[in-house]
Design a protein around this motif. Structure first.
Motif, mmCIF file in Angstrom:
data_model
loop_
_atom_site.group_PDB
_atom_site.id
_atom_site.type_symbol
_atom_site.label_atom_id
_atom_site.label_comp_id
_atom_site.label_asym_id
_atom_site.label_seq_id
_atom_site.Cartn_x
_atom_site.Cartn_y
_atom_site.Cartn_z
ATOM 1 N N LEU A 336 62.734 -52.527 18.129
ATOM 2 C CA LEU A 336 62.803 -51.137 18.584
ATOM 3 C C LEU A 336 62.759 -50.991 20.113
ATOM 4 O O LEU A 336 63.496 -50.190 20.683
ATOM 5 N N ALA A 337 61.889 -51.778 20.791
ATOM 6 C CA ALA A 337 61.782 -51.637 22.252
ATOM 7 C C ALA A 337 63.103 -51.982 22.933
ATOM 8 O O ALA A 337 63.531 -51.293 23.866
ATOM 9 N N SER A 338 63.788 -53.037 22.466
ATOM 10 C CA SER A 338 65.044 -53.372 23.142
ATOM 11 C C SER A 338 66.172 -52.465 22.655
ATOM 12 O O SER A 338 67.089 -52.146 23.412
ATOM 13 N N GLU A 339 66.070 -51.999 21.423
ATOM 14 C CA GLU A 339 67.024 -50.975 20.955
ATOM 15 C C GLU A 339 66.935 -49.747 21.884
ATOM 16 O O GLU A 339 67.942 -49.153 22.266
ATOM 17 N N SER A 340 65.697 -49.395 22.229
ATOM 18 C CA SER A 340 65.450 -48.246 23.102
ATOM 19 C C SER A 340 66.016 -48.499 24.511
ATOM 20 O O SER A 340 66.666 -47.633 25.093
ATOM 21 N N ARG A 341 65.789 -49.702 25.016
ATOM 22 C CA ARG A 341 66.248 -50.055 26.367
ATOM 23 C C ARG A 341 67.773 -49.987 26.460
ATOM 24 O O ARG A 341 68.328 -49.590 27.464
ATOM 25 N N GLU A 342 68.446 -50.376 25.373
ATOM 26 C CA GLU A 342 69.905 -50.508 25.401
ATOM 27 C C GLU A 342 70.643 -49.298 24.833
ATOM 28 O O GLU A 342 71.862 -49.313 24.756
ATOM 29 N N MET A 343 69.919 -48.248 24.424
ATOM 30 C CA MET A 343 70.604 -47.252 23.582
ATOM 31 C C MET A 343 71.716 -46.492 24.293
ATOM 32 O O MET A 343 72.676 -46.082 23.640
ATOM 33 N N SER A 344 71.635 -46.326 25.621
ATOM 34 C CA SER A 344 72.726 -45.589 26.276
ATOM 35 C C SER A 344 74.010 -46.430 26.238
ATOM 36 O O SER A 344 75.104 -45.899 26.334
ATOM 37 N N ARG A 345 73.865 -47.748 26.097
ATOM 38 C CA ARG A 345 75.030 -48.633 26.017
ATOM 39 C C ARG A 345 75.509 -48.801 24.568
ATOM 40 O O ARG A 345 76.697 -48.790 24.291
ATOM 41 N N THR A 346 74.547 -48.916 23.642
ATOM 42 C CA THR A 346 74.922 -49.204 22.242
ATOM 43 C C THR A 346 75.107 -47.940 21.408
ATOM 44 O O THR A 346 75.695 -47.994 20.336
ATOM 45 N N GLY A 347 74.564 -46.817 21.883
ATOM 46 C CA GLY A 347 74.668 -45.574 21.110
ATOM 47 C C GLY A 347 73.742 -45.529 19.902
ATOM 48 O O GLY A 347 73.940 -44.710 19.006
ATOM 49 N N ALA A 348 72.695 -46.380 19.891
ATOM 50 C CA ALA A 348 71.791 -46.437 18.718
ATOM 51 C C ALA A 348 70.736 -45.328 18.761
ATOM 52 O O ALA A 348 69.554 -45.564 18.506
ATOM 53 N N TYR A 349 71.181 -44.108 19.052
ATOM 54 C CA TYR A 349 70.228 -43.003 19.231
ATOM 55 C C TYR A 349 69.458 -42.675 17.948
ATOM 56 O O TYR A 349 68.243 -42.483 17.982
ATOM 57 N N HIS A 350 70.184 -42.592 16.836
ATOM 58 C CA HIS A 350 69.502 -42.215 15.585
ATOM 59 C C HIS A 350 68.397 -43.202 15.245
ATOM 60 O O HIS A 350 67.310 -42.831 14.832
ATOM 61 N N ARG A 351 68.710 -44.476 15.428
ATOM 62 C CA ARG A 351 67.726 -45.513 15.128
ATOM 63 C C ARG A 351 66.462 -45.319 15.982
ATOM 64 O O ARG A 351 65.335 -45.334 15.489
ATOM 65 N N VAL A 352 66.670 -45.141 17.272
ATOM 66 C CA VAL A 352 65.546 -45.053 18.212
ATOM 67 C C VAL A 352 64.750 -43.764 17.992
ATOM 68 O O VAL A 352 63.519 -43.779 17.890
ATOM 69 N N TYR A 353 65.460 -42.643 17.901
ATOM 70 C CA TYR A 353 64.774 -41.352 17.781
ATOM 71 C C TYR A 353 63.967 -41.277 16.486
ATOM 72 O O TYR A 353 62.828 -40.823 16.468
ATOM 73 N N TRP A 354 64.608 -41.722 15.370
ATOM 74 C CA TRP A 354 63.939 -41.519 14.086
ATOM 75 C C TRP A 354 62.887 -42.592 13.807
ATOM 76 O O TRP A 354 61.893 -42.319 13.114
ATOM 77 N N ALA A 355 63.042 -43.797 14.323
ATOM 78 C CA ALA A 355 61.958 -44.777 14.217
ATOM 79 C C ALA A 355 60.762 -44.278 15.024
ATOM 80 O O ALA A 355 59.605 -44.397 14.598
ATOM 81 N N GLY A 356 61.041 -43.676 16.175
ATOM 82 C CA GLY A 356 59.974 -43.082 16.990
ATOM 83 C C GLY A 356 59.314 -41.915 16.269
ATOM 84 O O GLY A 356 58.095 -41.729 16.327
ATOM 85 N N ALA A 357 60.121 -41.116 15.559
ATOM 86 C CA ALA A 357 59.567 -39.983 14.807
ATOM 87 C C ALA A 357 58.679 -40.494 13.668
ATOM 88 O O ALA A 357 57.643 -39.888 13.349
ATOM 89 N N ALA A 358 59.081 -41.634 13.059
ATOM 90 C CA ALA A 358 58.248 -42.222 11.994
ATOM 91 C C ALA A 358 56.903 -42.666 12.576
ATOM 92 O O ALA A 358 55.854 -42.549 11.925
ATOM 93 N N PHE A 359 56.930 -43.161 13.818
ATOM 94 C CA PHE A 359 55.681 -43.535 14.501
ATOM 95 C C PHE A 359 54.817 -42.290 14.735
ATOM 96 O O PHE A 359 53.614 -42.294 14.457
ATOM 97 N N ALA A 360 55.432 -41.223 15.224
ATOM 98 C CA ALA A 360 54.683 -39.982 15.485
ATOM 99 C C ALA A 360 54.053 -39.453 14.200
ATOM 100 O O ALA A 360 52.890 -39.036 14.191
ATOM 101 N N LEU A 361 54.822 -39.495 13.109
ATOM 102 C CA LEU A 361 54.294 -39.041 11.819
ATOM 103 C C LEU A 361 53.114 -39.919 11.386
ATOM 104 O O LEU A 361 52.071 -39.411 10.949
ATOM 105 N N ALA A 362 53.271 -41.244 11.545
ATOM 106 C CA ALA A 362 52.195 -42.164 11.145
ATOM 107 C C ALA A 362 50.920 -41.886 11.949
ATOM 108 O O ALA A 362 49.811 -41.880 11.400
ATOM 109 N N VAL A 363 51.077 -41.638 13.250
ATOM 110 C CA VAL A 363 49.908 -41.356 14.096
ATOM 111 C C VAL A 363 49.257 -40.041 13.659
ATOM 112 O O VAL A 363 48.036 -39.948 13.507
ATOM 113 N N ASP A 364 50.097 -39.023 13.435
ATOM 114 C CA ASP A 364 49.563 -37.709 13.055
ATOM 115 C C ASP A 364 48.803 -37.803 11.726
ATOM 116 O O ASP A 364 47.681 -37.283 11.598
#
Ligand code: ZN
Length: 460
Positions: A336-364
């Motif tokens: 996920l961290a490198s997916e995040s670093r590279e997302m403007s190049r790879t376009g993996a926005y959905h992966r990064v945003y929603w994996a991050g949202a799953a983290f936010a949900l888990a924390v909440d």
């Protein structure tokens, strides 16, 4: 003890070898006064920067990519060297008035009817080099007839007073002919520059006012005193708001592209404005950590709209589930961290945003479970924000995570984030469906109109 006091004390002792001290000179403050003349065709600017009270070697672009906009620089009639878009004085000077010329070759947006242009300030603002610790800067514009300017910076009449971050972090400026609107929402001053005819002013107020109130409900106030919006109506086939973006150089600014055909109800129910405003609760992170802030903003866009009646809790829950599925199917298989670093190049926005949202949900979920509902992610952000402030500077994700731990009293957040960051698999979200979490899930997504400050009187 200051050196002056030491000298004074020795003088009193009558030591003949100590040279007589001259009184400390009043230090003149470092000042930069910019006069920016925008060309009639809105295609560039001629700028006079008068600097004093500091020793400067020249002027440099806000960031390296800004250099090519520079067309030349002069003191009086003498041309100056401009290697790589950097303006070099012939020798360091304590005071100088430098003229330079730039072209807006890559405006973000250019409207011909009415005529207006949106450009980064990096295309017309060069900063003193070296940059003094305390700079008093002012910017005055000379505009073509009937043209106006809009920027998120403090101003008095027609002079702007940009703070330090305006010289280091990108922000968008609007020049030309456009609609102005200002109002205030729960103590936050809102300024809107709208290019084009839609949505009309009353609908803008309803849409953005509602989004601001929902976002403010995280902590009972919005974290910025002023927010600047740039609204560009943009036709879109399947979206009510095609795009949104936050910029922070010198002030909070949100650019939004609503469809001119969207009704005010559709705009109010849309997620983009709440997502972008949610970013303003959080610091600006380095690209490898951005999955954390994108994830929290993605989570908040659903939770806050359900909480504040902008969408039903059923719809919010469905959208979260669908988002996780989209994220699971997307991406390049990187951690996920490198997916995040590279997302403007790879376009993996959905992966990064929603994996991050799953983290936010888990924390909440875990915060609520361990505290019997006393502590929530929203509360941790609302309290933690005081620790990270509203600085525009890029910070490390660990600073945000440790502040969230401090604000919530929980000790698992940083460790959980490390696990998410290192994982190439999309995080499991199946557990959330279990009966164990059904009550907490209801709590997260149920309406809390009191907290939202959304009432017919206050914003309709
Ligand atoms: Zn975002």
């Amino acid at each position: 003890m200051s050196p002056w006091r030491v000298v004074g004390f020795l003088s009193l002792l009558g030591c003949a070898h100590v040279p007589e001290a001259s009184p400390p000179r009043e230090r003149s403050r470092a000042q930069a006064r910019y006069t920016v003349t925008i060309y009639d065709n809105l295609g560039g600017a001629r700028v006079r920067a008068c600097l004093e009270g500091m020793t400067v070697n020249g002027l440099v672009p806000i960031y390296d990519g800004g250099g090519p906009a520079l067309r030349g620089a002069w003191i009086g009639d003498d041309p100056l060297d401009t290697p790589d878009g950097r303006i070099r004085l012939r020798e360091p000077a304590r005071a100088a008035c430098v003229d330079y010329e730039t072209r807006f070759d890559s405006p973000l947006f250019r409207a011909s009817d009415p005529a207006a242009v949106i450009v980064s300030q990096a295309q017309w603002l060069w900063r003193p080099d070296p940059f003094p610790r305390d700079l008093e800067a002012s910017v005055r514009f000379e505009l073509p007839m009937d043209a106006e300017v809009s920027l998120p910076w403090p101003r008095s009449d027609s002079t702007y007073f940009p703070e330090r971050s305006a010289f280091y972090t990108s922000v968008y400026s609007v020049f030309g002919s456009f609609e102005h609107q200002s109002f205030s929402v729960m103590g936050t001053s809102v300024e809107v520059a709208r290019l084009g005819l839609r949505p009309p002013a009353d609908e803008i107020r309803r849409w953005l006012g509602g989004a601001l109130q929902a976002t403010a409900s995280v902590g009972g106030r919005f974290p910025h005193d002023r927010v600047h919006f740039i609204i560009i109506p943009t036709p879109s086939q399947d979206k009510h708001v095609a795009f949104g973006m936050v910029r922070r150089g010198g002030g909070a600014s949100v650019l939004l592209l609503p469809s001119p055909n969207a009704t005010v109800g559709q705009l109010e129910a849309d997620w983009v404005a709440v997502h972008e405003l949610s970013h303003l609760w959080l610091p600006h992170l380095y690209p490898g950590d951005r999955w954390i802030t994108e994830g929290i903003a993605t989570y908040l866009q659903e939770v806050l709209r359900a909480r504040c009646g902008l969408q039903s809790s059923e719809r919010a829950w469905t959208r979260l589930q669908e988002g996780f599925e989209r994220g699971r199917r997307a991406g390049t298989g990187r951690p996920l961290a490198s997916e995040s670093r590279e997302m403007s190049r790879t376009g993996a926005y959905h992966r990064v945003y929603w994996a991050g949202a799953a983290f936010a949900l888990a924390v909440d979920l875990r915060l609520r479970k361990e505290s019997n509902g006393e502590m929530t992610l929203l509360r941790a952000i609302g309290d933690g924000q005081r620790l990270w402030g509203t600085d525009a500077r890029l910070v490390d994700g660990s600073a945000l995570l440790s502040a969230l731990q401090e604000a919530s009293g929980a000790d698992f957040i940083q460790e959980l984030a490390e696990t998410y960051a290192a994982s190439s698999d999309f995080p499991s979200t199946e557990y959330v469906r279990s009966p164990e979490y059904s009550e907490i899930r209801t709590q997260i997504l149920s309406g809390a109109d009191d907290a939202c400050g959304l009432s017919a009187e206050s914003w309709r």
